[in-house]
Design an enzyme around this catalytic site. Structure first.
Site, PDB file in Angstrom:
ATOM      1  N   ASP A  17     -41.151 -61.646 -37.618  1.00  0.00           N
ATOM      2  CA  ASP A  17     -40.923 -61.823 -39.042  1.00  0.00           C
ATOM      3  C   ASP A  17     -39.450 -61.781 -39.423  1.00  0.00           C
ATOM      4  O   ASP A  17     -39.107 -61.961 -40.570  1.00  0.00           O
ATOM      5  CB  ASP A  17     -41.710 -60.799 -39.872  1.00  0.00           C
ATOM      6  CG  ASP A  17     -41.540 -59.399 -39.336  1.00  0.00           C
ATOM      7  OD1 ASP A  17     -40.431 -59.096 -38.864  1.00  0.00           O
ATOM      8  OD2 ASP A  17     -42.507 -58.626 -39.361  1.00  0.00           O
ATOM      9  N   CYS A  18     -38.557 -61.492 -38.463  1.00  0.00           N
ATOM     10  CA  CYS A  18     -37.137 -61.600 -38.801  1.00  0.00           C
ATOM     11  C   CYS A  18     -36.354 -61.860 -37.525  1.00  0.00           C
ATOM     12  O   CYS A  18     -36.886 -61.782 -36.422  1.00  0.00           O
ATOM     13  CB  CYS A  18     -36.633 -60.373 -39.541  1.00  0.00           C
ATOM     14  SG  CYS A  18     -36.098 -59.042 -38.470  1.00  0.00           S
ATOM     15  N   CYS A  21     -36.356 -59.819 -34.281  1.00  0.00           N
ATOM     16  CA  CYS A  21     -37.482 -60.037 -33.343  1.00  0.00           C
ATOM     17  C   CYS A  21     -37.060 -61.070 -32.294  1.00  0.00           C
ATOM     18  O   CYS A  21     -37.313 -60.902 -31.104  1.00  0.00           O
ATOM     19  CB  CYS A  21     -38.716 -60.561 -34.089  1.00  0.00           C
ATOM     20  SG  CYS A  21     -39.307 -59.505 -35.412  1.00  0.00           S
ATOM     21  N   CYS A 391     -29.545 -50.567 -40.980  1.00  0.00           N
ATOM     22  CA  CYS A 391     -30.458 -51.570 -40.406  1.00  0.00           C
ATOM     23  C   CYS A 391     -29.887 -52.970 -40.653  1.00  0.00           C
ATOM     24  O   CYS A 391     -29.694 -53.357 -41.804  1.00  0.00           O
ATOM     25  CB  CYS A 391     -31.834 -51.472 -41.057  1.00  0.00           C
ATOM     26  SG  CYS A 391     -32.801 -50.102 -40.444  1.00  0.00           S
ATOM     27  N   CYS A 393     -31.182 -55.839 -40.443  1.00  0.00           N
ATOM     28  CA  CYS A 393     -32.216 -56.875 -40.580  1.00  0.00           C
ATOM     29  C   CYS A 393     -31.803 -57.984 -41.550  1.00  0.00           C
ATOM     30  O   CYS A 393     -31.844 -59.160 -41.224  1.00  0.00           O
ATOM     31  CB  CYS A 393     -33.520 -56.236 -41.052  1.00  0.00           C
ATOM     32  SG  CYS A 393     -34.957 -57.129 -40.472  1.00  0.00           S
ATOM     33  N   ASP A 435     -21.586 -98.804 -39.198  1.00  0.00           N
ATOM     34  CA  ASP A 435     -21.933-100.117 -38.678  1.00  0.00           C
ATOM     35  C   ASP A 435     -22.275-101.014 -39.869  1.00  0.00           C
ATOM     36  O   ASP A 435     -22.681-100.514 -40.926  1.00  0.00           O
ATOM     37  CB  ASP A 435     -23.152 -99.953 -37.755  1.00  0.00           C
ATOM     38  CG  ASP A 435     -23.539-101.255 -37.088  1.00  0.00           C
ATOM     39  OD1 ASP A 435     -22.643-102.040 -36.756  1.00  0.00           O
ATOM     40  OD2 ASP A 435     -24.750-101.488 -36.911  1.00  0.00           O
ATOM     41  N   THR A 437     -24.254-104.434 -39.796  1.00  0.00           N
ATOM     42  CA  THR A 437     -25.574-105.063 -39.779  1.00  0.00           C
ATOM     43  C   THR A 437     -26.687-104.030 -39.652  1.00  0.00           C
ATOM     44  O   THR A 437     -26.715-103.244 -38.699  1.00  0.00           O
ATOM     45  CB  THR A 437     -25.665-106.085 -38.626  1.00  0.00           C
ATOM     46  OG1 THR A 437     -24.553-106.963 -38.732  1.00  0.00           O
ATOM     47  CG2 THR A 437     -26.965-106.871 -38.695  1.00  0.00           C
ATOM     48  N   ASP A 632     -27.218 -98.121 -35.738  1.00  0.00           N
ATOM     49  CA  ASP A 632     -28.636 -98.258 -35.388  1.00  0.00           C
ATOM     50  C   ASP A 632     -28.975 -97.632 -34.047  1.00  0.00           C
ATOM     51  O   ASP A 632     -30.125 -97.635 -33.627  1.00  0.00           O
ATOM     52  CB  ASP A 632     -29.084 -99.731 -35.436  1.00  0.00           C
ATOM     53  CG  ASP A 632     -28.305-100.604 -34.458  1.00  0.00           C
ATOM     54  OD1 ASP A 632     -27.635-100.037 -33.563  1.00  0.00           O
ATOM     55  OD2 ASP A 632     -28.368-101.834 -34.573  1.00  0.00           O
ATOM     56  N   ASP A 718     -32.783 -51.627 -48.051  1.00  0.00           N
ATOM     57  CA  ASP A 718     -32.706 -52.480 -46.861  1.00  0.00           C
ATOM     58  C   ASP A 718     -33.838 -53.501 -46.859  1.00  0.00           C
ATOM     59  O   ASP A 718     -33.629 -54.683 -46.628  1.00  0.00           O
ATOM     60  CB  ASP A 718     -32.774 -51.642 -45.580  1.00  0.00           C
ATOM     61  CG  ASP A 718     -32.723 -52.541 -44.357  1.00  0.00           C
ATOM     62  OD1 ASP A 718     -31.675 -53.161 -44.125  1.00  0.00           O
ATOM     63  OD2 ASP A 718     -33.747 -52.666 -43.667  1.00  0.00           O
TER      64      ASP A 718
END
Length: 740
Positions: A17-18, A21, A391, A393, A435, A437, A632, A718
């Site tokens: 979750d953050c 991890c 922390c 985080c 470019d 064309t 392209d 935090d």
């Protein structure tokens, strides 16, 4: 270990979750013998491991599971979305050595084992742990009121419910190479609080930490849904033609070459080519293009787009795992796994920052009592609060959350950017080399002038279209398109034939009609000086002129040119407003290039070979410019590779994602300033996030040492900072072109 010998295996990881991890997983896996690199995207929920082919992948799975996350190999079949989660878990030990070419997208729904899921938030393991801890804390409060002598034990029990899983993760992370994890800081602070008698506060702090993690999970889940929501655009079933009838089949089983029938109002189930029917296709879900595009047999269509007004028969050109949307999702997930420079810096900073916080906390807890005879309990309490304030985080997630949201927002609007480093660099572009064309222009000629001489414009168009019927030459198609647009009748032509190097001839309505080049026409019926001057003036405008002769007499002139895209002039103006220089690089002749450049107000360099374009890019870089090359991706490949950022124009399966750093699915010039604006929005968002994360910490550090705030506000702030930073990053998902 050489990259050539390395194998890449991709996984779906749950429970992240953050960004801390991700750091724990990356650190743990790179310590495994045989693993050279591990890249994690929290937002996409994916993991790529670069390793020796001989490595046992069981060790990878064991290491990730020991840290408290779920892990499942991504299937190369592209069918993992069809596997129920219950069975998927059982198959966790099949291994997928894909040498970097997997197409799996496991978007299974159902219960999870710590993963962030698409169902209700309260079904996640983290949510259930938070609810259990909250219930235990409430029960401890009631027990303490009724039986005061067991109050401390009741709070210890409530604390244990929340802290034991956190401490286990801290210990696993320490053994896997991350001793200074957020969980470790939390565990030290909570245990320390128990020893100084603040059991209630310790239990409450752990609950607030769990609530924060859960909220982060919900926010991260939103970002994950944003890009995965693209996969929901593709219908689950398709109508397949079999033995003269139509049968409903799962879209994932469609083989290349299968013919499917798409009714008006239906979404197209696969990338393909129209074989029968003509309809307006709404491509907004895939490219963000607001107006439906008219498509005819031979035109390609994307999976997930909507057929608006007629039945179409479409031949499938890509299997489910290779269609445009699957490729976009895979591209964005891999881009999110690659770290941006700011993110790498923040990662390095937080690795030294967290031990620094521990030292500061220790000094705050010990120096005042030792040097100034201050009360020990009070300063140990303040030292523990400093640990919680420290922390990292919110700081660690400040960059990846914004980068991931920016990549997703771009992809949903047809702007594909291959990684955070590219997204960061775009804002620093000083010169755009374009470019001509197919990039600045439409890439196909259109009729620009019809000069009526012996016949009127409509008759000239009808006679020319009659001769060109059935031809696939670009100039012939331009005449036929104009005749169709002007609703000019196209009578049948007899004895029509091509005259090598000259033009075409035929019999229309009983008279001989010729459509010739000016030089050939001069040989048939000498052109007057006035007509030659007219043709020369059209040529000076970069136009190709065809001369129509009917019944042996000069009937009129038709001029054609590859015209600028409708948005090219506006896009170049937007770039100029941002102080970005532009230059057109083309292999076309100087006269045609000057005509187009003059209309668009851009410097032109003409008569260039592919290697010349590359040389010009190198020269611009030598002058100190940060160059984006737009083309392209085919004849521009050397220049795209040489540029600081290569941007490919085009859509679907032809988009040059392999050679370019970014691509425009629409193939519109307006996407270039849009990409630069998106980059500026993302970097602005990152600056806001870092300010929020560090600003709150500084304020709380001061108030804690002054004795104004304690453990609860520290952890609340935090958690609040992390949720604020994530929510701020998620605002980028609503980014619209032209908002910067």
């Amino acid at each position: 270990m050489s990259d050539e010998l390395a194998t890449k295996t991709r996984y779906r990881v749950g429970g992240m979750d953050c960004a801390s991890c991700a750091m724990k997983i990356e650190t743990a896996l790179t310590r495994l013998p045989g693993v050279s690199q591990a890249d994690v995207s929290v937002t996409a929920g994916t993991l790529s491991v670069h390793h020796e082919p001989s490595l046992s992948l069981l060790s990878v799975e064991r290491q990730v599971k020991a840290l408290g996350f779920t892990i499942q190999p991504l299937s190369t079949t592209g069918k993992s979305a069809e596997v129920p989660e219950e069975q998927a878990g059982a198959g966790a030990h099949h291994h997928d050595h894909d040498h970097g070419h997997d197409h799996g997208h496991d978007y299974g729904h159902g219960h999870d084992h710590g993963a962030i899921i698409d169902g209700p938030w309260w079904k996640t393991t983290k949510a259930q742990l938070t609810i259990a801890c909250a219930a235990a804390l409430a029960l401890a409060y009631l027990v303490g009121r009724m039986i005061p002598e067991v109050e401390r034990l009741a709070y210890l029990a409530a604390l244990a419910i929340g802290l034991v899983p956190v401490a286990r993760r801290a210990i696993s992370a320490a053994f896997a190479g991350t001793p200074f994890s957020i969980e470790m800081l939390m565990s030290i602070a909570a245990v320390g609080a128990v020893f100084i008698g603040a059991v209630e506060e310790a239990a409450t702090v752990v609950l607030l930490f769990l609530v924060g993690e859960m909220l982060e999970g919900v926010a991260a889940g939103r970002a994950r849904q944003s890009i995965r929501g693209l996969t929901d655009l593709v219908p689950k079933t398709a109508l397949v033609e079999e033995n003269g009838t139509t049968v409903e089949r799962p879209a994932t089983t469609l083989a290349v070459g299968t013919v499917i029938v798409v009714r008006p109002g239906d979404r197209i189930a696969a990338d393909g080519t129209i074989v029968d029917g003509e309809s307006a296709i709404d491509e907004a879900p895939v490219t963000g293009e607001s107006l439906p595009k008219r498509k005819v047999p031979g035109d390609s269509v994307f999976a997930g787009t909507i057929n608006t007004d007629a039945v179409l028969r479409i031949r499938v050109t890509a299997a489910a795992q290779d269609n445009t949307i699957a490729r976009v999702v895979k591209l964005v997930e891999e881009a999110q796994e690659s770290k941006a420079p700011t993110e790498r810096f923040i990662d390095r900073f937080s690795r030294s920052y967290t031990p620094f916080v521990l030292v500061v906390g220790l000094l705050v807890a010990t120096l005042p009592p030792l040097l100034f005879s201050e009360p020990w309990l009070e300063w140990i309490y303040k030292g523990l609060a400093v640990l919680l304030i420290g922390c990292p985080c919110a700081l660690v997630i400040s960059t990846p959350a914004a980068i991931a949201a920016g990549l997703s927002a771009g992809a949903r609007r047809g702007l594909l950017i291959k990684g955070g480093a590219i997204l960061e660099s775009l804002r620093r572009v000083t010169t755009v080399a374009v470019d001509k064309t197919g990039t600045l222009t439409l890439g196909r000629p259109v009729v620009t002038d019809i000069v009526a001489l012996a016949r009127n414009e409509r008759q000239i168009l009808s006679l020319a279209a009659a001769l060109e019927s059935g031809s696939s030459h670009p100039l012939a198609l331009a005449i036929l398109d104009r005749a169709k647009a002007d609703k000019a009748p196209v009578p049948p032509a007899f004895e029509a034939k091509a005259l090598a190097g000259k033009g075409v001839s035929g019999n229309v309505g009983g008279e001989t009609v010729l459509l010739l080049s000016p030089r050939a026409a001069a040989g048939v019926d000498g052109l007057s000086l006035e007509i030659e001057a007219r043709i020369a003036a059209l040529n000076d405008e970069g136009k190709t002129v065809s001369v129509l002769l009917a019944g042996g007499k000069l009937a009129g002139l038709i001029a054609m040119r590859d015209e600028p895209r409708p948005d090219s002039a506006i896009a170049l103006k937007r770039l100029a407003e941002r102080g970005i220089a532009t230059v057109m690089l083309t292999g076309d002749n100087q006269r045609t290039a000057a005509a187009i450049a003059g209309r668009l107000g851009i410097e032109a360099r003409a008569d260039l070979l592919p290697q010349d374009k590359q040389t010009i890019v190198r020269e611009l870089q030598a002058q100190g410019a940060l160059v984006a090359k737009v083309g392209d991706g085919i004849n521009d490949a050397p220049a795209l590779a040489a540029a600081d950022i290569g941007i490919a124009m085009g859509g679907g399966t032809d988009v040059a994602l392999e050679t370019a750093d970014a691509a425009s699915l629409h193939g519109r010039m307006a996407d270039i300033p849009d990409m630069i604006d998106l980059s500026k929005s993302v970097m602005g968002n990152i600056r806001q996030n870092i300010t929020i994360a560090l600003g709150l910490k500084v304020v709380l550090l001061v108030t804690t040492i002054l004795g104004v705030t304690g453990l609860w506000p520290a952890i609340l702030a935090d958690t609040g900072a992390t949720v604020l930073v994530t929510a701020n990053a998620m605002r980028l998902l609503r980014w619209q072109a032209g908002t910067a």
